[in-house]
Motif scaffolding. Structure first.
Motif, PDB file in Angstrom:
ATOM      1  N   TYR A   5       0.723  -1.182   0.072  1.00  0.00           N
ATOM      2  CA  TYR A   5       0.156  -0.045  -0.003  1.00  0.00           C
ATOM      3  C   TYR A   5       0.811   1.333   0.075  1.00  0.00           C
ATOM      4  N   PHE A   6       0.209   2.386  -0.230  1.00  0.00           N
ATOM      5  CA  PHE A   6       0.893   3.526  -0.371  1.00  0.00           C
ATOM      6  C   PHE A   6       1.113   4.050   1.073  1.00  0.00           C
ATOM      7  N   SER A  24      -5.211   1.085  -1.835  1.00  0.00           N
ATOM      8  CA  SER A  24      -4.113   0.228  -1.790  1.00  0.00           C
ATOM      9  C   SER A  24      -4.176  -0.987  -2.450  1.00  0.00           C
ATOM     10  N   TYR A 175       5.825   0.698  -6.870  1.00  0.00           N
ATOM     11  CA  TYR A 175       6.528   1.841  -6.589  1.00  0.00           C
ATOM     12  C   TYR A 175       6.672   2.571  -7.942  1.00  0.00           C
ATOM     13  N   SER A 178       3.245   3.765  -9.550  1.00  0.00           N
ATOM     14  CA  SER A 178       2.666   4.689  -8.939  1.00  0.00           C
ATOM     15  C   SER A 178       3.137   6.054  -8.814  1.00  0.00           C
ATOM     16  N   VAL A 183       5.514   3.609  -0.940  1.00  0.00           N
ATOM     17  CA  VAL A 183       4.951   2.207  -0.566  1.00  0.00           C
ATOM     18  C   VAL A 183       5.413   1.537   0.488  1.00  0.00           C
TER      19      VAL A 183
END
Length: 214
Positions: A5-6, A24, A175, A178, A183
């Protein structure tokens, strides 16, 4: 359960399950229930395990300094972790410097807990870009996991990640896809330990952090 997840731009904490799930990528990690694995020691790793890490990495021309104990107010810079969304510090922490064969700094490996036994290990590796020093990054993370948790990833592997290398590659891809937002990926219950990998963009570098909690 494995989660990817971020992270919040300012602090690496969980702000609520609903937010995390909605923002996420969640990947379920199911260890093989038929395989019994144990930590290297019945009670987990010890401060002496840094010697094992030093010896293994030296065979790959990566050098880890002797540990330095930290007990003053700077301990939070080396051995902070998050529990139930809140930052926690430990009573006692040791840190070591990690360098390549040319003496270039790669980062550090920290162990923390009380004076008798650590509960936390953090490997911080900082490089110019995410693509820099991929072999060194992999061998350091593999060595830390196999020395402090277990050499059991093959038995415990999920359908998603057949190896530590595959896990790292997946997190790096997420990563990159996004737009280089921070992350975090988490592996639960590998030999009774929690393992997470964080990738954080710095001003002129990228920080990759492996965290192991007993």
């Amino acid at each position: 359960m494995h989660k990817l997840y971020f992270m919040n731009k300012w602090v690496v904490i969980l702000i609520g399950i609903v937010i995390i799930i909605s923002a996420s990528l969640i990947i379920v990690y199911q260890p093989n229930s038929e395989t019994e694995t144990k930590p290297v020691y019945e009670t987990g790793f010890t401060y002496y395990d840094i010697e094992k890490i030093q010896k293994t990495l030296a065979t790959h021309n990566i050098f880890v300094s002797a540990p330095t104990a930290i007990t003053d107010k700077t301990i939070s810079q080396y051995c902070t972790y998050f529990e139930n969304g809140l930052p926690r510090t430990v009573e006692y922490c040791t840190t070591t410097a990690v360098t390549d064969i040319h003496g270039n700094a790669l980062g550090n490996i920290n162990l923390g807990g009380d004076t008798n036994s650590p509960i936390l290990a953090i490997a911080n590796l900082e490089t110019a870009t995410l693509e820099s020093n991929p072999d060194e990054i992999l061998i350091v993370f593999e060595t830390v996991i196999e020395s402090l948790v277990c050499d059991c990833w093959d038995e415990e592997k999920s359908e998603d990640f057949e190896s530590i290398s595959a896990w790292l590659d997946a997190v790096k891809k997420f990563y990159s896809d996004s737009n280089q937002r921070n992350v975090k990926s988490k592996i639960d219950n590998l030999a009774n330990s929690q393992i997470s990998l964080e990738i954080t963009k710095k001003e002129n570098s990228v920080l990759q952090t492996l965290i192991i909690l007993k």
